[in-house]
Scaffold this motif. Structure first.
Motif, PDB file in Angstrom:
ATOM      1  N   PHE A   1      -7.150   7.625  -3.749  1.00 10.26           N
ATOM      2  CA  PHE A   1      -5.989   6.582  -3.010  1.00 10.26           C
ATOM      3  C   PHE A   1      -5.553   7.221  -2.040  1.00 10.26           C
ATOM      4  CE2 PHE A   1      -5.612   5.069  -7.759  1.00 10.26           C
ATOM      5  CZ  PHE A   1      -5.613   3.542  -7.488  1.00 10.26           C
ATOM      6  N   ARG A   2      -5.665   8.324  -2.049  1.00 11.76           N
ATOM      7  CA  ARG A   2      -5.408   8.900  -0.808  1.00 11.76           C
ATOM      8  C   ARG A   2      -6.046   8.472   0.608  1.00 11.76           C
ATOM      9  NH1 ARG A   2      -0.746  11.633  -1.843  1.00 11.76           N
ATOM     10  NH2 ARG A   2       0.059  13.277  -3.160  1.00 11.76           N
TER      11      ARG A   2
ATOM     12  N   GLN B   1      -4.367   1.488   0.925  1.00  8.97           N
ATOM     13  CA  GLN B   1      -4.519   0.082   1.024  1.00  8.97           C
ATOM     14  C   GLN B   1      -5.035  -0.579  -0.451  1.00  8.97           C
ATOM     15  OE1 GLN B   1      -6.012   1.717   2.479  1.00  8.97           O
ATOM     16  NE2 GLN B   1      -7.820   0.468   3.805  1.00  8.97           N
ATOM     17  N   LEU B   2      -5.683  -0.153  -1.244  1.00  8.27           N
ATOM     18  CA  LEU B   2      -5.632  -0.525  -2.462  1.00  8.27           C
ATOM     19  C   LEU B   2      -5.260  -0.249  -3.697  1.00  8.27           C
ATOM     20  CD1 LEU B   2     -10.280  -0.042  -1.951  1.00  8.27           C
ATOM     21  CD2 LEU B   2      -8.038  -1.769  -1.514  1.00  8.27           C
ATOM     22  N   ASP B   3      -4.193  -0.092  -3.695  1.00 13.39           N
ATOM     23  CA  ASP B   3      -3.273   1.009  -4.801  1.00 13.39           C
ATOM     24  C   ASP B   3      -2.864  -0.708  -5.885  1.00 13.39           C
ATOM     25  OD1 ASP B   3      -1.794  -1.340  -3.197  1.00 13.39           O
ATOM     26  OD2 ASP B   3       0.165  -0.150  -3.220  1.00 13.39           O
ATOM     27  N   ASP B   4      -3.904  -1.611  -5.470  1.00 13.33           N
ATOM     28  CA  ASP B   4      -3.649  -2.666  -7.057  1.00 13.33           C
ATOM     29  C   ASP B   4      -4.914  -2.412  -8.119  1.00 13.33           C
ATOM     30  OD1 ASP B   4      -4.923  -3.485  -4.798  1.00 13.33           O
ATOM     31  OD2 ASP B   4      -4.309  -5.996  -5.154  1.00 13.33           O
ATOM     32  N   VAL B   5      -5.725  -1.172  -7.479  1.00 16.48           N
ATOM     33  CA  VAL B   5      -7.198  -1.197  -7.819  1.00 16.48           C
ATOM     34  C   VAL B   5      -6.746  -0.489  -9.084  1.00 16.48           C
ATOM     35  CG1 VAL B   5      -9.119  -0.113  -7.956  1.00 16.48           C
ATOM     36  CG2 VAL B   5      -8.169  -2.311  -5.885  1.00 16.48           C
ATOM     37  N   GLU B   6      -7.474  -0.777 -10.252  1.00 17.05           N
ATOM     38  CA  GLU B   6      -8.214  -0.525 -11.628  1.00 17.05           C
ATOM     39  C   GLU B   6      -9.326   0.206 -11.839  1.00 17.05           C
ATOM     40  OE1 GLU B   6      -6.730  -2.476 -15.149  1.00 17.05           O
ATOM     41  OE2 GLU B   6      -4.588  -2.518 -14.008  1.00 17.05           O
ATOM     42  N   PHE B   7      -9.550   1.120 -12.176  1.00 11.77           N
ATOM     43  CA  PHE B   7     -10.316   1.741 -12.967  1.00 11.77           C
ATOM     44  C   PHE B   7     -11.134   1.825 -14.007  1.00 11.77           C
ATOM     45  CE2 PHE B   7      -8.673   5.197  -9.821  1.00 11.77           C
ATOM     46  CZ  PHE B   7      -9.400   4.681  -9.129  1.00 11.77           C
ATOM     47  N   THR B   8     -12.452   1.012 -14.489  1.00  7.68           N
ATOM     48  CA  THR B   8     -13.263   0.764 -15.572  1.00  7.68           C
ATOM     49  C   THR B   8     -13.824   1.945 -15.995  1.00  7.68           C
ATOM     50  OG1 THR B   8     -15.411  -0.401 -14.774  1.00  7.68           O
ATOM     51  CG2 THR B   8     -13.348  -1.708 -14.643  1.00  7.68           C
TER      52      THR B   8
ATOM     53  N   GLY C   1     -11.596  -7.458   2.077  1.00 10.45           N
ATOM     54  CA  GLY C   1     -11.149  -7.881   3.758  1.00 10.45           C
ATOM     55  C   GLY C   1     -10.090  -6.193   4.285  1.00 10.45           C
ATOM     56  N   ARG C   2      -9.303  -5.249   3.347  1.00 10.73           N
ATOM     57  CA  ARG C   2      -8.675  -4.806   3.084  1.00 10.73           C
ATOM     58  C   ARG C   2      -9.494  -3.296   3.481  1.00 10.73           C
ATOM     59  NH1 ARG C   2      -4.653  -4.416  -1.664  1.00 10.73           N
ATOM     60  NH2 ARG C   2      -5.070  -6.416  -2.320  1.00 10.73           N
ATOM     61  N   ILE C   3     -10.632  -3.297   2.753  1.00 12.32           N
ATOM     62  CA  ILE C   3     -10.971  -1.817   3.827  1.00 12.32           C
ATOM     63  C   ILE C   3     -12.087  -2.327   4.740  1.00 12.32           C
ATOM     64  CG2 ILE C   3     -10.989  -0.369   1.670  1.00 12.32           C
ATOM     65  CD1 ILE C   3     -13.262  -1.671   0.198  1.00 12.32           C
ATOM     66  N   GLY C   4     -12.870  -3.414   5.108  1.00 14.04           N
ATOM     67  CA  GLY C   4     -13.705  -3.571   5.604  1.00 14.04           C
ATOM     68  C   GLY C   4     -15.587  -3.251   4.781  1.00 14.04           C
ATOM     69  N   TRP C   5     -15.722  -2.483   5.207  1.00 14.45           N
ATOM     70  CA  TRP C   5     -16.649  -1.539   4.704  1.00 14.45           C
ATOM     71  C   TRP C   5     -18.306  -3.154   4.577  1.00 14.45           C
ATOM     72  CZ3 TRP C   5     -16.641   1.825  -0.245  1.00 14.45           C
ATOM     73  CH2 TRP C   5     -17.426   2.483  -0.402  1.00 14.45           C
ATOM     74  N   ARG C   6     -17.878  -4.246   6.125  1.00 18.24           N
ATOM     75  CA  ARG C   6     -18.997  -5.099   5.708  1.00 18.24           C
ATOM     76  C   ARG C   6     -20.302  -4.539   5.858  1.00 18.24           C
ATOM     77  NH1 ARG C   6     -14.718  -6.980   8.506  1.00 18.24           N
ATOM     78  NH2 ARG C   6     -15.267  -5.735  10.216  1.00 18.24           N
TER      79      ARG C   6
ATOM     80  N   GLY D   1       0.958  -0.804  -0.128  1.00 20.44           N
ATOM     81  CA  GLY D   1      -0.089   0.205   0.241  1.00 20.44           C
ATOM     82  C   GLY D   1       0.856   1.158  -0.020  1.00 20.44           C
ATOM     83  N   LEU D   2       0.350   2.260  -0.581  1.00 18.13           N
ATOM     84  CA  LEU D   2       0.757   3.707  -0.469  1.00 18.13           C
ATOM     85  C   LEU D   2       1.174   4.118   1.477  1.00 18.13           C
ATOM     86  CD1 LEU D   2      -1.234   5.440  -3.125  1.00 18.13           C
ATOM     87  CD2 LEU D   2       1.218   4.467  -2.696  1.00 18.13           C
ATOM     88  N   SER D   3       1.864   4.805   0.963  1.00 18.23           N
ATOM     89  CA  SER D   3       2.030   5.510   3.290  1.00 18.23           C
ATOM     90  C   SER D   3       1.909   7.121   2.734  1.00 18.23           C
ATOM     91  CB  SER D   3       3.781   5.525   3.524  1.00 18.23           C
ATOM     92  OG  SER D   3       4.211   5.896   2.490  1.00 18.23           O
ATOM     93  N   PRO D   4       1.487   7.824   3.648  1.00 20.03           N
ATOM     94  CA  PRO D   4       1.313   8.708   3.213  1.00 20.03           C
ATOM     95  C   PRO D   4       2.785  10.042   3.031  1.00 20.03           C
ATOM     96  CG  PRO D   4       0.642   7.733   5.945  1.00 20.03           C
ATOM     97  CD  PRO D   4       0.651   6.692   5.284  1.00 20.03           C
ATOM     98  N   SER D   5       3.986   9.330   2.866  1.00 21.86           N
ATOM     99  CA  SER D   5       4.891   9.965   3.433  1.00 21.86           C
ATOM    100  C   SER D   5       5.326   9.923   1.084  1.00 21.86           C
ATOM    101  CB  SER D   5       6.126   9.200   2.946  1.00 21.86           C
ATOM    102  OG  SER D   5       6.568   8.383   3.174  1.00 21.86           O
ATOM    103  N   ASP D   6       4.086   9.140   0.431  1.00 20.61           N
ATOM    104  CA  ASP D   6       4.549   9.406  -0.570  1.00 20.61           C
ATOM    105  C   ASP D   6       4.178  10.047  -1.729  1.00 20.61           C
ATOM    106  OD1 ASP D   6       5.362   5.920  -1.373  1.00 20.61           O
ATOM    107  OD2 ASP D   6       3.049   5.629  -0.641  1.00 20.61           O
ATOM    108  N   THR D   7       4.988  10.022  -2.463  1.00 18.96           N
ATOM    109  CA  THR D   7       5.594  11.599  -3.329  1.00 18.96           C
ATOM    110  C   THR D   7       4.231  11.268  -4.081  1.00 18.96           C
ATOM    111  OG1 THR D   7       6.596  10.762  -5.059  1.00 18.96           O
ATOM    112  CG2 THR D   7       7.868  11.667  -3.278  1.00 18.96           C
ATOM    113  N   SER D   8       4.211  12.787  -5.239  1.00 17.03           N
ATOM    114  CA  SER D   8       3.074  13.336  -5.733  1.00 17.03           C
ATOM    115  C   SER D   8       3.445  12.668  -7.008  1.00 17.03           C
ATOM    116  CB  SER D   8       3.656  14.724  -6.374  1.00 17.03           C
ATOM    117  OG  SER D   8       3.128  15.190  -5.518  1.00 17.03           O
ATOM    118  N   CYS D   9       4.444  12.192  -7.678  1.00 17.21           N
ATOM    119  CA  CYS D   9       5.246  10.831  -8.107  1.00 17.21           C
ATOM    120  C   CYS D   9       4.690   9.380  -7.941  1.00 17.21           C
ATOM    121  CB  CYS D   9       6.934  11.107  -8.109  1.00 17.21           C
ATOM    122  SG  CYS D   9       7.374  10.833  -9.846  1.00 17.21           S
ATOM    123  N   GLU D  10       5.319   9.286  -7.400  1.00 19.65           N
ATOM    124  CA  GLU D  10       4.434   7.798  -7.256  1.00 19.65           C
ATOM    125  C   GLU D  10       2.703   8.097  -7.158  1.00 19.65           C
ATOM    126  OE1 GLU D  10       6.352   8.212  -3.414  1.00 19.65           O
ATOM    127  OE2 GLU D  10       7.081   6.051  -3.707  1.00 19.65           O
TER     128      GLU D  10
END
Ligand code: FAD
Length: 476
Positions: free
Chosen positions: A352-353, A357-364, A291-296, A3-12
């Protein structure tokens, strides 16, 4: 996933956004279905009707059903410029609320004297909504799991508490959540608190709703003409003649259900501005990603950012993430104008901010839709041609259930009904006027820039938003 961390730069983030949007199609997910009904034939030639409805979104469709069910012998025609649900109704987040005035807080702001009546009408509206779905067998993937407002950062926690107390005073079933409880509902490092309104609200599939309403209206005997744009209305004394592209309808009464398009009378636009709001839809999440976001509990969710984001799940566990306003000079109606990737990139960045934790998700899918904005932030009614023509619209982005109420009150005004709610301020008064072009364009552009940057930079931006607030729009 790391997942991304809060310190991830704009470039990432930018690289992530580019990758996630690479295969997105610029078309509403809701309308991208093989089972979409084929359009009804356009009107060619002359016809007559007791009631003509202009506009085939939720307001027009609800009006057709309510009017026909209350008096089956009347002849009702509905004309739609393009396809049923091509406007806002086929494009929303479709978080459904009991409120008919854009939430209790807004109702108290604009109509303090009418609150008891509006609360009663809101409950009756949802009951009527559910009853229609039931009687006509309309399956629209409705899930009644409530609405969750989440505080982004701690600055808005007092506002959330005020809203909680307000809702409690009015007997709503609400729960105030602390940071941990909120993140247990929906895991985001940004959320510091939440307010969960549990009853009579949730999410649905808006195109399935619109198509179901269309089917019900046709079964009741309403004549629907698609690809039939209204060109002009002429007052003939006892009747009104609507000129369309290929025909004419002579009608005793006309309901203009043209919402943000503000079509039907030149004056409607004075009080209704069309802004576009944008939405992204992800691919279906796997169980592991869920499972990473819950939202049950699968609530519809709004956040408290100045440039608000809203989010919800679909039946197949995609995330819809919306909320990035745009304004186009002169409010052109063609949504293809809004297929430039840049604004969707900003929305994806907010996604993504919110969910690093969903940095492997794509938009359709990515799309925008027209919002009929008024200073009231909710439906209003304009009357023309000696009461023979009524416009009902201006839901300001909050009309999936309120459109049924708008249709009902609009029809009551049109028929000169004596119902007590027609004496209330919300039915009698108008929202403020909005400056015309080019001031509207300039004001909208400055406001959108201020909305984007107010939280980080403040200064003149907050002052501007306060000024816009004085015009009636509660933005700051
Ligand atoms: C991006 C987005 C997100 C939203 N999210 C939510 C949400 O989560 N919850 C919520 O409650 N609300 C939401 N809304 C608002 C909600 O979708 C609208 O309030 C509702 O759909 C309005 O329905 P309507 O029938 O009044 O307008 P529309 O659906 O816009 O219908 C108006 C119709 O009139 C037709 N028309 C215009 N001019 C003419 C003409 N000259 N002749 C014939 N026909 C004409 C148009 O083609 C259109 O089909 C959202 C809206 C947008 C755009």
């Amino acid at each position: 996933m790391a997942g991304l961390s809060p310190s991830d730069t704009s470039c990432e983030i930018f690289m992530l956004v580019d990758r996630a949007l690479a295969n997105a199609t610029f078309h509403p997910f809701w309308l991208d279905r093989r089972d979409a009904p084929s359009p009804e034939a356009p009107l060619i030639g002359r016809t007559e009707a007791d009631l003509l409805i202009v506009g085939g979104g939720f307001t027009g469709l609800w009006a057709a059903i309510i009017a026909k069910e209350s008096n089956p012998s009347q002849e009702i025609a509905l004309i739609e410029a393009e396809n049923i649900a091509c406007g806002a109704s086929g494009r929303p987040g479709a978080i459904v609320s009991t409120s008919v005035m854009h939430g209790l807080h807004n109702a108290v702001r604009v109509f303090p004297k009418d609150i008891a009546m509006l609360e009663t009408l809101g409950q009756a509206n949802i009951a009527g909504f559910l009853d229609t779905l039931d009687r006509h067998g309309i399956d629209c993937d409705a899930e009644w799991n409530g609405e969750l407002t989440v505080a982004v950062g701690t600055a808005n926690l007092p506002t959330l508490r005020e809203e909680y107390e307000l809702q409690q005073r009015h007997g709503h079933d609400v729960v105030l959540l602390g940071p941990e409880e909120t993140r247990r509902e929906l895991a985001s490092p940004l959320f510091e608190g939440g307010l969960w309104a549990k009853k009579n609200s949730g999410t649905l599939h808006p195109a399935k709703l619109a198509w179901g309403l269309k089917r019900a209206a046709l079964a009741l005997g309403v004549r629907i003409y698609e690809h039939t744009p209204l060109r002009a209305l002429t007052d003939d004394g006892d009747t009104v003649t609507a000129e369309t592209r290929d025909g004419k309808v002579r009608a005793r009464r006309v309901l203009l259900a043209t919402n943000a398009f503000a079509a039907g009378h030149d004056h409607i636009k004075r009080r209704v501005a069309m802004v576009r709001d944008r939405i992204l839809m992800t691919q279906p999440l796997t169980d592991e990603q869920m499972g990473r976001i819950g939202w049950r509990n699968r609530q519809g969710v709004y956040d408290t950012r100045t440039q608000l984001n809203y989010m919800r799940l679909t039946k197949d566990n995609r995330i819809l993430f919306g909320g990035r306003l745009g304004y186009f000079y002169g409010s052109p109606r063609d949504p293809r104008l809004d297929r430039t990737p840049a604004p969707y990139g900003r929305l994806a960045e907010a996604f993504f901010r919110t969910f690093p934790q969903l940095d492997d998700v794509e938009f359709t899918h990515a799309w925008s839709g027209p919002i009929g904005l008024t200073t009231r932030m909710a439906v209003h009614f304009q009357t023309y041609h000696g009461g023979k023509v009524v416009y009902a619209g201006g839901y300001s982005g909050f009309g999936v259930s309120a459109s049924r109420f708008g249709a009902d009150i609009g029809l009551a005004k049109l028929t000169g009904s004596q119902r007590p709610e027609l004496d209330c301020d919300f039915a009698r008064t108008m929202p403020g006027t909005i400056p015309p072009e080019p001031f509207r364009y300039l004001g909208a552009r400055i406001t959108m820039y201020a909305l984007d940057t107010a939280e980080a930079k403040g200064g003149w931006r907050n002052l501007w938003l306060k000024l816009v607030g004085k015009l009636g729009f509660p933005l700051s």
